[in-house]
Design a protein around this motif. Sequence first.
Motif, PDB file in Angstrom:
ATOM      1  N   ARG A  14       0.866  -1.163  -0.108  1.00 37.05           N
ATOM      2  CA  ARG A  14      -0.011  -0.191  -0.125  1.00 37.05           C
ATOM      3  C   ARG A  14       0.761   1.165  -0.041  1.00 37.05           C
ATOM      4  O   ARG A  14       1.829   1.541   0.920  1.00 37.05           O
ATOM      5  CB  ARG A  14      -1.090  -0.064   1.228  1.00 37.05           C
ATOM      6  CG  ARG A  14      -1.646  -1.341   1.357  1.00 37.05           C
ATOM      7  CD  ARG A  14      -2.685  -1.448   2.117  1.00 37.05           C
ATOM      8  NE  ARG A  14      -3.411  -2.711   2.174  1.00 37.05           N
ATOM      9  CZ  ARG A  14      -4.058  -3.465   1.582  1.00 37.05           C
ATOM     10  NH1 ARG A  14      -4.520  -2.673   0.158  1.00 37.05           N
ATOM     11  NH2 ARG A  14      -4.625  -4.491   1.447  1.00 37.05           N
ATOM     12  N   ALA A  16       1.625   5.117  -0.050  1.00 34.24           N
ATOM     13  CA  ALA A  16       1.291   6.367   0.181  1.00 34.24           C
ATOM     14  C   ALA A  16       2.615   7.457   0.349  1.00 34.24           C
ATOM     15  O   ALA A  16       3.404   6.977   1.169  1.00 34.24           O
ATOM     16  CB  ALA A  16       0.551   6.444   1.769  1.00 34.24           C
ATOM     17  N   ASN A  17       2.321   8.539  -0.339  1.00 37.01           N
ATOM     18  CA  ASN A  17       3.563   9.530  -0.306  1.00 37.01           C
ATOM     19  C   ASN A  17       4.825   8.724  -0.798  1.00 37.01           C
ATOM     20  O   ASN A  17       6.033   9.017  -0.367  1.00 37.01           O
ATOM     21  CB  ASN A  17       3.694  10.098   1.066  1.00 37.01           C
ATOM     22  CG  ASN A  17       4.639  11.452   1.081  1.00 37.01           C
ATOM     23  OD1 ASN A  17       4.720  11.969   0.126  1.00 37.01           O
ATOM     24  ND2 ASN A  17       5.181  11.844   2.257  1.00 37.01           N
ATOM     25  N   ASP A  79      -2.617   2.305  -4.576  1.00 38.96           N
ATOM     26  CA  ASP A  79      -2.899   3.723  -4.288  1.00 38.96           C
ATOM     27  C   ASP A  79      -3.743   3.774  -2.909  1.00 38.96           C
ATOM     28  O   ASP A  79      -4.936   3.618  -3.340  1.00 38.96           O
ATOM     29  CB  ASP A  79      -3.444   4.409  -5.398  1.00 38.96           C
ATOM     30  CG  ASP A  79      -3.444   5.989  -5.250  1.00 38.96           C
ATOM     31  OD1 ASP A  79      -2.911   6.242  -4.247  1.00 38.96           O
ATOM     32  OD2 ASP A  79      -3.661   6.563  -6.230  1.00 38.96           O
ATOM     33  N   ASP A  80      -3.246   3.671  -1.921  1.00 37.81           N
ATOM     34  CA  ASP A  80      -3.894   3.519  -0.613  1.00 37.81           C
ATOM     35  C   ASP A  80      -4.945   4.710  -0.555  1.00 37.81           C
ATOM     36  O   ASP A  80      -5.690   4.427   0.056  1.00 37.81           O
ATOM     37  CB  ASP A  80      -2.994   3.475   0.517  1.00 37.81           C
ATOM     38  CG  ASP A  80      -3.695   3.230   1.756  1.00 37.81           C
ATOM     39  OD1 ASP A  80      -3.914   2.008   1.804  1.00 37.81           O
ATOM     40  OD2 ASP A  80      -3.402   3.793   2.789  1.00 37.81           O
ATOM     41  N   PRO A  81      -4.272   6.199  -0.678  1.00 44.33           N
ATOM     42  CA  PRO A  81      -5.334   7.156  -0.314  1.00 44.33           C
ATOM     43  C   PRO A  81      -6.688   6.960  -1.264  1.00 44.33           C
ATOM     44  O   PRO A  81      -7.806   7.281  -0.802  1.00 44.33           O
ATOM     45  CB  PRO A  81      -4.653   8.433  -0.505  1.00 44.33           C
ATOM     46  CG  PRO A  81      -3.146   8.151  -0.359  1.00 44.33           C
ATOM     47  CD  PRO A  81      -3.088   6.641  -0.847  1.00 44.33           C
ATOM     48  N   LYS A  82      -6.451   6.568  -2.590  1.00 45.16           N
ATOM     49  CA  LYS A  82      -7.575   6.325  -3.533  1.00 45.16           C
ATOM     50  C   LYS A  82      -8.462   5.312  -2.860  1.00 45.16           C
ATOM     51  O   LYS A  82      -9.679   5.364  -3.404  1.00 45.16           O
ATOM     52  CB  LYS A  82      -7.236   6.342  -4.773  1.00 45.16           C
ATOM     53  CG  LYS A  82      -8.345   6.302  -5.882  1.00 45.16           C
ATOM     54  CD  LYS A  82      -7.678   6.218  -7.390  1.00 45.16           C
ATOM     55  CE  LYS A  82      -6.815   7.438  -7.822  1.00 45.16           C
ATOM     56  NZ  LYS A  82      -6.395   7.585  -9.059  1.00 45.16           N
ATOM     57  N   HIS A  84      -9.424   4.404  -0.147  1.00 48.07           N
ATOM     58  CA  HIS A  84     -10.306   4.690   0.904  1.00 48.07           C
ATOM     59  C   HIS A  84     -11.654   5.406   0.566  1.00 48.07           C
ATOM     60  O   HIS A  84     -11.639   6.470  -0.079  1.00 48.07           O
ATOM     61  CB  HIS A  84      -9.585   5.291   2.281  1.00 48.07           C
ATOM     62  CG  HIS A  84      -8.693   4.923   2.747  1.00 48.07           C
ATOM     63  ND1 HIS A  84      -8.765   4.105   3.816  1.00 48.07           N
ATOM     64  CD2 HIS A  84      -7.326   4.605   2.551  1.00 48.07           C
ATOM     65  CE1 HIS A  84      -7.910   3.583   4.502  1.00 48.07           C
ATOM     66  NE2 HIS A  84      -6.868   3.633   3.691  1.00 48.07           N
ATOM     67  N   TYR A 191     -13.108   0.413   2.150  1.00 44.97           N
ATOM     68  CA  TYR A 191     -11.844   0.275   1.431  1.00 44.97           C
ATOM     69  C   TYR A 191     -11.872  -0.825   0.195  1.00 44.97           C
ATOM     70  O   TYR A 191     -12.443  -1.988   0.510  1.00 44.97           O
ATOM     71  CB  TYR A 191     -10.758  -0.174   2.302  1.00 44.97           C
ATOM     72  CG  TYR A 191      -9.425  -0.336   2.116  1.00 44.97           C
ATOM     73  CD1 TYR A 191      -8.600   1.053   2.247  1.00 44.97           C
ATOM     74  CD2 TYR A 191      -8.751  -1.131   1.255  1.00 44.97           C
ATOM     75  CE1 TYR A 191      -7.393   1.090   1.933  1.00 44.97           C
ATOM     76  CE2 TYR A 191      -7.299  -0.954   0.718  1.00 44.97           C
ATOM     77  CZ  TYR A 191      -6.665   0.204   1.051  1.00 44.97           C
ATOM     78  OH  TYR A 191      -5.463   0.179   0.540  1.00 44.97           O
TER      79      TYR A 191
END
Length: 313
Positions: A14, A16-17, A79-82, A84, A191
Amino acid sequence: MSSTRPSGPPLHLRVANKKAYVWDVEDIAAIRAKHRLCGVFTGTLPHLSQQNLFLGVPMVLLPEEVVLLVENESAVLIDDPKAHLEPSVAELQRWSAQENELAQLRLAQLAAAAKDSPAMSDEAVRKRKERELKRKAAAEAKAAAEAASSESAETHSSIFKPPEEVAAPPAPVDVQYTVVIPASSTPFEWYNDSACAYTTIQSAKDAGIWEYPSDLHERAKCGVFRGLWEQGMFMGGGIKFGGDYLVYPGDPLRYHAHFSASVLDSPTSALTPMEIVAHGRLGTVTKKSHLLCGWDDEKKDVSYLSIEWAGFG
């Protein structure tokens, strides 16, 4: 050593950034046992929250480890933020009701466990009574000291009254509380990563969630990392020992590193005599040989040169 993908579904990394995290403990175990990669734990443990020696999930992978897993078709990038989703008010209310119901169930289980707990032994009862008597005596002494200090503020005609007996604090109940945490992460209701999973490094780059490797030096690090890994080695960060990696012959929990490795962008990269001396002496002092790993970007091959300090005469 073969680099074919082990059987089973791909691991979910996952992102992120521009960093890849692993939250599932089963995936973490597979990464170490099956893929011989170590990563770095960055989460604090609940009972050791003020220290940084033993950490917990999530695991953060080195960029070279991520590239290796994805190129071996052993993992996909998420793409972890997307992934959620935003829940509605009704869904939040339903989730809150379920959590309250679960909390009541756990309280009932704890109460039943405390009721069914075995009786204390005579020795345990005696020690508890001794602790209670000591606490009671300490409380009485404290109350007497407070009364004596305030006596000067009272009139001489008043009659001293001994302080009332202070009740001892309740004895602790010997009950073990168990919090059940699932060993593997189950798909969360809000999620969904099915639409934002990337099976190749290039597709993740095109989506803007990943950018490694982006230049010759990063390609060299990925090539050297893979070359050492395919020889059965474990790698960890080597900045403390003057290199890019520490190279272990087996799991770092069982072995010391045999080499510290530096990555060169070319087999013919120039080195100053001072660098050679520094690498050799530092490696010898730390009981390691230093590897100079030259990456040939055209042939996609690595050449190795070992430096070890030796005495003369």
